[in-house]
Motif scaffolding. Structure first.
Motif, mmCIF file in Angstrom:
data_model
loop_
_atom_site.group_PDB
_atom_site.id
_atom_site.type_symbol
_atom_site.label_atom_id
_atom_site.label_comp_id
_atom_site.label_asym_id
_atom_site.label_seq_id
_atom_site.Cartn_x
_atom_site.Cartn_y
_atom_site.Cartn_z
ATOM 1 N N ALA A 1 0.829 -1.207 0.000
ATOM 2 C CA ALA A 1 0.000 0.000 0.000
ATOM 3 C C ALA A 1 0.862 1.255 0.000
ATOM 4 N N ALA A 2 1.909 1.260 0.810
ATOM 5 C CA ALA A 2 2.778 2.433 0.878
ATOM 6 C C ALA A 2 3.489 2.672 -0.450
ATOM 7 N N ILE A 3 3.953 1.600 -1.089
ATOM 8 C CA ILE A 3 4.628 1.742 -2.378
ATOM 9 C C ILE A 3 3.671 2.293 -3.431
ATOM 10 N N GLU A 4 2.455 1.746 -3.484
ATOM 11 C CA GLU A 4 1.475 2.223 -4.455
ATOM 12 C C GLU A 4 1.093 3.673 -4.180
ATOM 13 N N ALA A 5 0.932 4.013 -2.896
ATOM 14 C CA ALA A 5 0.567 5.379 -2.546
ATOM 15 C C ALA A 5 1.669 6.363 -2.921
ATOM 16 N N ALA A 6 2.922 6.001 -2.665
ATOM 17 C CA ALA A 6 4.036 6.876 -3.039
ATOM 18 C C ALA A 6 4.083 7.081 -4.547
ATOM 19 N N THR A 7 3.764 6.038 -5.301
ATOM 20 C CA THR A 7 3.731 6.133 -6.759
ATOM 21 C C THR A 7 2.618 7.063 -7.217
ATOM 22 N N ARG A 8 1.431 6.907 -6.624
ATOM 23 C CA ARG A 8 0.294 7.764 -6.995
ATOM 24 C C ARG A 8 0.577 9.225 -6.659
ATOM 25 N N ALA A 9 1.119 9.452 -5.466
ATOM 26 C CA ALA A 9 1.362 10.828 -5.022
ATOM 27 C C ALA A 9 2.588 11.434 -5.704
ATOM 28 N N GLY A 10 3.496 10.571 -6.180
ATOM 29 C CA GLY A 10 4.721 11.066 -6.792
ATOM 30 C C GLY A 10 5.674 11.665 -5.791
ATOM 31 N N THR A 11 5.644 11.134 -4.550
ATOM 32 C CA THR A 11 6.455 11.703 -3.484
ATOM 33 C C THR A 11 6.789 10.625 -2.468
ATOM 34 N N VAL A 12 7.704 10.924 -1.562
ATOM 35 C CA VAL A 12 8.037 9.988 -0.486
ATOM 36 C C VAL A 12 6.863 9.920 0.484
ATOM 37 N N LEU A 13 6.607 8.723 0.985
ATOM 38 C CA LEU A 13 5.487 8.537 1.906
ATOM 39 C C LEU A 13 5.946 7.755 3.125
ATOM 40 N N VAL A 14 5.564 8.247 4.301
ATOM 41 C CA VAL A 14 5.862 7.589 5.571
ATOM 42 C C VAL A 14 4.532 7.126 6.167
ATOM 43 N N LEU A 15 4.298 5.817 6.144
ATOM 44 C CA LEU A 15 3.080 5.241 6.720
ATOM 45 C C LEU A 15 3.397 4.862 8.158
ATOM 46 N N LYS A 16 2.956 5.704 9.089
ATOM 47 C CA LYS A 16 3.336 5.563 10.490
ATOM 48 C C LYS A 16 2.603 4.398 11.157
ATOM 49 N N GLY A 17 3.253 3.841 12.180
ATOM 50 C CA GLY A 17 2.674 2.745 12.932
ATOM 51 C C GLY A 17 3.766 2.036 13.710
ATOM 52 N N GLY A 18 3.412 0.904 14.326
ATOM 53 C CA GLY A 18 4.393 0.160 15.102
ATOM 54 C C GLY A 18 5.583 -0.256 14.271
ATOM 55 N N THR B 1 6.709 1.333 11.068
ATOM 56 C CA THR B 1 6.532 2.386 10.067
ATOM 57 C C THR B 1 7.167 1.976 8.739
ATOM 58 N N VAL B 2 6.441 2.264 7.652
ATOM 59 C CA VAL B 2 6.923 1.941 6.304
ATOM 60 C C VAL B 2 7.282 3.242 5.596
ATOM 61 N N ILE B 3 8.470 3.276 5.009
ATOM 62 C CA ILE B 3 8.900 4.442 4.233
ATOM 63 C C ILE B 3 9.040 4.009 2.783
ATOM 64 N N ALA B 4 8.333 4.694 1.889
ATOM 65 C CA ALA B 4 8.336 4.319 0.471
ATOM 66 C C ALA B 4 8.618 5.546 -0.386
ATOM 67 N N ALA B 5 9.244 5.303 -1.532
ATOM 68 C CA ALA B 5 9.552 6.358 -2.496
ATOM 69 C C ALA B 5 8.842 6.065 -3.806
ATOM 70 N N PRO B 6 8.611 7.087 -4.625
ATOM 71 C CA PRO B 6 7.888 6.871 -5.884
ATOM 72 C C PRO B 6 8.645 6.018 -6.893
ATOM 73 N N ASP B 7 9.949 5.805 -6.675
ATOM 74 C CA ASP B 7 10.719 4.942 -7.578
ATOM 75 C C ASP B 7 10.690 3.477 -7.143
ATOM 76 N N GLY B 8 9.891 3.159 -6.115
ATOM 77 C CA GLY B 8 9.722 1.779 -5.682
ATOM 78 C C GLY B 8 10.549 1.375 -4.475
ATOM 79 N N ARG B 9 11.477 2.219 -4.042
ATOM 80 C CA ARG B 9 12.237 1.893 -2.835
ATOM 81 C C ARG B 9 11.303 1.829 -1.630
ATOM 82 N N CYS B 10 11.565 0.899 -0.730
ATOM 83 C CA CYS B 10 10.706 0.750 0.445
ATOM 84 C C CYS B 10 11.493 0.079 1.557
ATOM 85 N N VAL B 11 11.388 0.611 2.759
ATOM 86 C CA VAL B 11 11.972 -0.031 3.932
ATOM 87 C C VAL B 11 10.944 -0.030 5.051
ATOM 88 N N VAL B 12 11.135 -0.973 5.971
ATOM 89 C CA VAL B 12 10.265 -1.084 7.142
ATOM 90 C C VAL B 12 11.100 -0.760 8.370
#
Length: 274
Positions: A172-189, A191-202
Motif C-alpha cells: 500500500a505504501a509503495i502504491e501510494a508513493a507512486t500515486r502521489a509522486g512523493t516519499v510517503l511515511v506510513l506511520k505505525g508500530g 513504520t513503512v517508508i516508500a519512495a515513488p521509484d519503488g524503494r521501500c523499507v520497514v
C-alpha cells in the motif's frame, strides 16, 4: 519482504556541519502554525527541526496566533501572515516547510498548501493537511513533487487512499508513493517508508512509547529539519523515523512528545563520525 530501515544505509549521508558552517548554510526550515488555540504542534515540530540541525527555524502563524507564540519561542523565529500569498512570500527563502500539524481543516489550509507548493521548498505534509484532501487527493498531489514527504498514520492514509491498505502496509505504501509522486511515511508500530521509484523499507526499532499526542508533530519537524539541510528525501525520512524511535527507547515509560526534541542530541552523538 522489504529491507529493514538500517542506519548503515543512510548514516554516511547525514548532514554534519563543517568548520566554516553558518546558520544559513545549515538550512532554513519553516513550520506553519494553526490559530491562537492550536500552536503547540508547530512548536513541537519547530523545536525538533532545530534540534536535528537546521540552522534557522521560523514559525509562520495566522495573525491571531502571534501574541500566543511570541512569548514561547526563543531560538525559533516567528512571522505572521494573513493570506496564502503572504505565507508563500515568507516561505520563499526556506529550504523546507512543515505544514499540517494543528493547521485546521479549512479552505485556508488548502490554499496555504497550494501556495507552498509554488515556492520550491521541500514540503512535509502531515495531519490536517492530509485529512483536508480526503475527497480530492488529486488536488494535494498536484501541489507536490518527488522531494516532498507525506506522513500519514493509517487513518489519514485511508482517507487519501481508500481501500489500499487491504493489500498490506508495504504494498500500500509503495502504491501510494507512486500515486502521489512523493516519499510517503506510513506511520505505525512498524513504520513503512516508500519512495515513488519503488524503494521501500520497514522500520524495525519502533517504540510503543511513541503512542502519545504530539509525537507525530515531532517526527514531521525532524524530517523537515533534515530536508532543510538538503538530505535526500527518502534518506531523510528513513533517518528521522529511526532516530525518533531511538529517542523514545532512550526515555521509555512516561515519555511525552515534549521530551522527544531534547533527546535528539544524544541520538545524533551516537551517529556522529567522531
Amino acid at each position: 519482504m522489504n529491507p529493514i530501515n538500517d542506519p548503515m544505509t543512510w548514516r554516511s549521508r547525514l548532514p554534519w556541519p563543517g568548520a566554516e558552517a553558518h546558520k544559513h548554510a545549515r538550512g532554513r526550515l519553516g513550520v506553519v502554525s494553526g490559530g491562537a488555540l492550536s500552536t503547540g504542534a508547530a512548536r513541537l515540530a519547530a523545536r525538533a527541526g532545530l534540534r536535528i540541525g537546521a540552522g534557522l527555524v521560523k514559525v509562520f502563524c495566522p495573525l491571531d496566533a502571534a501574541p500566543v507564540l511570541a512569548p514561547t519561542l526563543e531560538a525559533v523565529m516567528l512571522a505572521s501572515f494573513a493570506t496564502a500569498d503572504q505565507l508563500a512570500t515568507l516561505a520563499q527563502p526556506m529550504d523546507a516547510v512543515v505544514i499540517g500539524p494543528a493547521a485546521g481543516l479549512t479552505d485556508a489550509t488548502a490554499a496555504n498548501v497550494a501556495a507552498l507548493g509554488r515556492t520550491g521548498a521541500d514540503l512535509v505534509i502531515d495531519a490536517d493537511a492530509l485529512t483536508l484532501f480526503r475527497d480530492r487527493p488529486g488536488d494535494l498531489f498536484a501541489c507536490l513533487d518527488r522531494d516532498d514527504v507525506l506522513t500519514p498514520h493509517e487513518g489519514e492514509f485511508e482517507r487519501l487512499f481508500p481501500g489500499l491498505l487491504a493489500e498490506g502496509r508495504e504494498p500500500a505504501a509503495i502504491e501510494a508513493a507512486t500515486r502521489a509522486g512523493t516519499v510517503l511515511v506510513l506511520k505505525g508500530g512498524a513504520t513503512v517508508i516508500a519512495a515513488p521509484d519503488g524503494r521501500c523499507v520497514v522500520n524495525g526499532n519502533g517504540s510503543p512509547w511513541l503512542a502519545t499526542a504530539g509525537s507525530g508533530d515531532v517526527l514531521a519537524g525532524m524530517i523537515g529539519g533534515l530536508l532543510a539541510q538538503h538530505m535526500d528525501s527518502f534518506d531523510a525520512a528513513c533517518a528521522a523515523v529511526w532516530m525518533h524511535a531511538d529517542a523514545a527507547h532512550r526515555f521509555g515509560p512516561g515519555l511525552t512528545a515534549e521530551d522527544l526534541p531534547d533527546l535528539i542530541p544524544a541520538v545524533l552523538a551516537d551517529l556522529y563520525p567522531w
